[in-house]
Design an enzyme around this catalytic site. Structure first.
Site, mmCIF file in Angstrom:
data_model
loop_
_atom_site.group_PDB
_atom_site.id
_atom_site.type_symbol
_atom_site.label_atom_id
_atom_site.label_comp_id
_atom_site.label_asym_id
_atom_site.label_seq_id
_atom_site.Cartn_x
_atom_site.Cartn_y
_atom_site.Cartn_z
ATOM 1 N N GLU A 263 0.860 -1.194 0.000
ATOM 2 C CA GLU A 263 0.000 0.000 0.000
ATOM 3 C C GLU A 263 0.885 1.228 0.000
ATOM 4 O O GLU A 263 1.913 1.272 0.689
ATOM 5 C CB GLU A 263 -0.891 0.083 1.263
ATOM 6 N N GLU A 312 -13.674 5.772 0.082
ATOM 7 C CA GLU A 312 -14.584 4.832 0.753
ATOM 8 C C GLU A 312 -15.236 5.533 1.937
ATOM 9 O O GLU A 312 -14.606 5.783 2.958
ATOM 10 C CB GLU A 312 -13.814 3.594 1.213
ATOM 11 N N LYS A 315 -15.255 3.968 5.617
ATOM 12 C CA LYS A 315 -14.009 3.561 6.249
ATOM 13 C C LYS A 315 -13.906 4.213 7.625
ATOM 14 O O LYS A 315 -14.125 5.406 7.774
ATOM 15 C CB LYS A 315 -12.823 3.968 5.361
ATOM 16 N N GLU A 321 -9.080 9.247 6.093
ATOM 17 C CA GLU A 321 -9.110 7.848 5.665
ATOM 18 C C GLU A 321 -10.126 7.614 4.558
ATOM 19 O O GLU A 321 -10.041 6.627 3.827
ATOM 20 C CB GLU A 321 -9.427 6.930 6.853
#
Length: 362
Positions: A263, A312, A315, A321
């Site tokens: 990541e 997202e 999340k 985030e």
């Protein structure tokens, strides 16, 4: 005429090699497919999005059956995750065998699994940590019993909080309190000739210490080296972090282990130093940079997975985030990234007139 044809053929060959070197997929770029949103397209649309953008590698965090079905015949290479809440189950060899049969063997070879990531960023202090090594070995044995150990590598994904010393990169070392957890794991990976997976974010290092870490150093835009270490010049924080991990592996007796960056990304909103411009700069430069290796291990492309495909909205954690996506949920790109397919790299480095003094890179 024969001489002319030979010359033209040679020129075309050289141009082809040059174009291949400019193709970011030469650096083995993948994209992480997270599903923590209530407004995301279905998996069939997502896999078409990967294909239409020529994204050839995908990280999937759990064996979502719709996603695995959509991946059939796509020729996309997959890093499949074992969720942390499944580690205790897979510490049982029979359950690991069943998991691999149901989620890997049942789809092979129409789904091209490349890695299985057994757990993601499990804290060594967590009660789950005791199950990581048994689950890792059991899943490895299940893959081997299926005759797939040469095609599918079984590893774990760590974060950089396991590094206790990171500056300078040559002094990189794991924290003393994680060695009893980590040493047997990396020992197994070395024996199995499997790379360690590492989630590396310059954003969090920069945002946690902006006094000593300059933004250009974190974004690959510093015009000259910021850190010199044993004759190696470090012009960006990503290289320094990755080389500190290589140094830590050496000190733990596993200097031959390869590292896959499982990541890396930069949020576009929600926190200090977040913006669309900063995220675009980081991602564009990361795609270009990882083709060339690090000062400690130059000349070798770094297999890297960008986090993440979408913003997202479900999340957990701080607002930032929810802003790591390369695409909005409506599938519109947030940035002009190029993933190959014969297209040129559309990358322009922003020029900064100066940098800030740096005392530490972490």
């Amino acid at each position: 005429m024969a001489i002319f044809s030979t010359s033209v053929a040679s020129m075309l060959l050289l141009l082809g090699l040059f174009a291949a070197n400019l193709d970011p997929t030469a650096a083995q770029i993948g994209v992480c497919y997270g599903m923590l949103g209530n407004n995301l397209p279905n998996s069939w649309e997502v896999i078409q999005l990967y294909k239409s953008n020529n994204i050839r590698r995908l990280r999937l965090y759990d064996p979502n059956q719709q996603a695995l079905q959509a991946l059939r015949g796509s020729n996309i290479q997959v890093m499949l995750g074992v969720p942390n809440d499944q580690l205790q189950n897979l510490a049982d060899p029979s359950k690991a065998q069943s998991w691999v049969q149901s989620n890997v063997v049942a789809y092979w070879p129409s789904v091209r699994f490349r890695y299985i990531a057994v757990g993601n960023e499990v804290p060594p202090s967590s009660w789950l940590a005791q199950f990581v090594l048994p689950a890792l070995v059991n899943v490895f044995n299940a893959v081997r019993s299926a005759g797939l150990e040469s095609q599918i590598k079984v590893s774990i994904a760590i974060d950089m909080t396991l590094i206790g010393v990171s500056y300078p990169p040559s002094a990189g070392a794991f924290r003393g309190d994680v060695r009893s957890y980590l040493d047997p794991i990396i020992g197994h990976l070395a024996w199995a000739r499997t790379p360690l997976l590492a989630n590396i974010y310059t954003y969090f290092s920069y945002s946690g210490n902006p006094r000593d870490i300059s933004l250009p150093y974190a974004l690959f835009t510093s015009p000259s080296p910021i850190v010199w270490d044993q004759g190696r010049g470090y012009q960006n924080l990503f290289d320094a972090m990755l080389d500190s991990l290589y140094s830590a592996l050496e000190k733990a007796g596993q200097g031959g282990l390869e590292v896959v960056v499982s990541e890396s990304g930069w949020p576009s909103a929600g926190g200090f130093g977040t913006s669309v411009d900063n995220a675009a700069t980081y991602l564009l430069n990361l795609i270009r940079h990882v083709q060339g290796g690090t000062p400690k291990r130059p000349g070798k492309a770094i297999e890297t997975y960008l986090f993440a495909l979408f913003d997202e909205n479900s999340k957990p954690g701080p607002e930032l985030e929810r802003h790591f996506g390369l695409f909005s949920p409506n599938k519109q790109p947030k940035y002009q990234l190029r993933f190959g397919g014969g297209r040129h790299l559309d990358i322009a480095y922003e020029e900064y007139n100066g940098t800030f003094p740096l005392k530490s890179d972490m």
